[in-house]
Design a protein around this motif. Sequence first.
Motif, short mmCIF file in Angstrom:
data_model
loop_
_atom_site.label_atom_id
_atom_site.label_comp_id
_atom_site.label_asym_id
_atom_site.label_seq_id
_atom_site.Cartn_x
_atom_site.Cartn_y
_atom_site.Cartn_z
N HIS A 369 0.83 -1.20 0.00
CA HIS A 369 0.00 0.00 0.00
C HIS A 369 0.87 1.26 0.00
O HIS A 369 0.59 2.22 -0.74
CB HIS A 369 -0.93 -0.01 1.21
CG HIS A 369 -1.76 1.23 1.35
ND1 HIS A 369 -2.84 1.50 0.53
CD2 HIS A 369 -1.65 2.29 2.21
CE1 HIS A 369 -3.36 2.66 0.87
NE2 HIS A 369 -2.67 3.17 1.89
N ALA A 390 -2.35 7.16 -10.65
CA ALA A 390 -3.32 7.89 -9.82
C ALA A 390 -3.63 9.27 -10.39
O ALA A 390 -4.74 9.79 -10.23
CB ALA A 390 -2.78 8.03 -8.39
N ASP A 400 -6.04 2.77 -10.25
CA ASP A 400 -5.31 2.03 -9.22
C ASP A 400 -4.09 1.30 -9.79
O ASP A 400 -3.34 0.66 -9.05
CB ASP A 400 -6.23 1.04 -8.49
CG ASP A 400 -6.66 -0.13 -9.37
OD1 ASP A 400 -6.71 0.02 -10.61
OD2 ASP A 400 -6.97 -1.20 -8.82
N SER A 417 -7.58 -3.85 -9.36
CA SER A 417 -9.02 -3.92 -9.59
C SER A 417 -9.40 -4.91 -10.66
O SER A 417 -10.57 -5.36 -10.73
CB SER A 417 -9.55 -2.53 -9.95
OG SER A 417 -8.93 -2.04 -11.13
#
Length: 448
Positions: A369, A390, A400, A417
């Motif tokens: 992350h 982004a 993403d 995703s």
Amino acid sequence: MKNIFKTLCLLFTIVILYFGFVNYPKLDLISGFSAKSMASGHFIDHRSQEMIENGDNDIKMIDLASNKIDENGKFATASVYGLKKRKAIYREGLGATLVNSDFDETLPYETPKRTLLNNNLPYPYGNENPEVSVFKTIDYTKLNAAVANAFDVSEKKDKRTRAVVVLYKDKLIAEKYATGFNKNSKILGWSMTKSITGALFGVLQKQGKFNIYTPAPIPSWQKDTRKIITTNDLLHMNSGLEWEENYNTICDATQMLFLAEDMGKIQMEKPAVFMPDSHWNYSSGTTNLLSKIIRSQFKTHQEYLDFWYSSLIDKIGMNSMVIETDMIGNYVGSSYGWATPRDWAKFGLLYLRNGNWKGEQILDPSWVHYSATPTNTSDGAYGAQFWLNAGGRFPDVPRDMYYCSGYQGQMVAIIPSLDLVIVRMGLKEDPAFDFNGFLKGIIGSLKK
């Protein structure tokens, strides 16, 4: 008539002198690039001299170099019109290294200990043949067309893609190579290597051996304003240190890669020109300084050499990978990682799976992350040794997506995703190669 001839001779002389004045300082870099490329491409990936000259080295100015490979001595040399001869030596396990006249080639050297992945699993979690998988959620006609469209037809050199590998839901769904390349070809990732270097700090942090938020462990900085720069700032490329990165000219980056003995030292000695966390500036010197910081965490050089492979690279079966070293033996973590496209895809899969590799948590999910979170000074373009979408650089690709990116259009794209990893290796970068269209085409083959 004589006056005209004299004038033409004078103009010709002026042009020659101007060309020499402007380009002579570049000859070290030209012959250095050519010799290094020749040694690496030949001894790491077994390419012929002709293939390297017509592919890797057919760059303006670099193509002026004359090259020679010595098979027995395992080195390559290059010069420009006989001037500024440079030499790159090959050592098993360390790759090719540009050396200068002070370098003692007779000295013994350490090499990393490697462990081959032998779990009998199909690719990508093993090195056996991939399973044949058919997904109802994929339009394979569209997928194959999108992949094929990334490659040149006939003798054209418009797109110059060398390899494409696509992973979806842990399965290999598409793979294609240009003539002369195959699944075993090792290809230089250039700055994709930065993401490997960044991941090693994630390993150290997970092991409780390093805190990226404390001041960087560099003794020479403790006497001036640089003492407040953290490793976190370095990972984010916003340390505020002076650096110029322009591969079309003589700059900090090109002098470091093709002249320096200790590449990490170049950035370490630069002054601070901005406060940390206030100015984003992409710097290969910063990543080589990070490699030097990793070296400082180990008592011996052998431990440092082994760590990159034992803790990450070989652990996920990137057994083809070779990260080359500079003259003092430190990994050139900014630029010199070689691996097969399949193995580059494994690295992307590790991040797609939040640092977990077949049940073993190699990186903490929080590190993944962290790597994919925008640096607050990059307008959504950069995280921690990873590039990001982004900020919408690729408008037809999910925001993403984050990715490893290298000179001449190397890419490992990670799209959480869509459960997707896309690798493209080649010799042209965006916008000469339409990455948005390429990624859009592959994404468009997934049925909603």
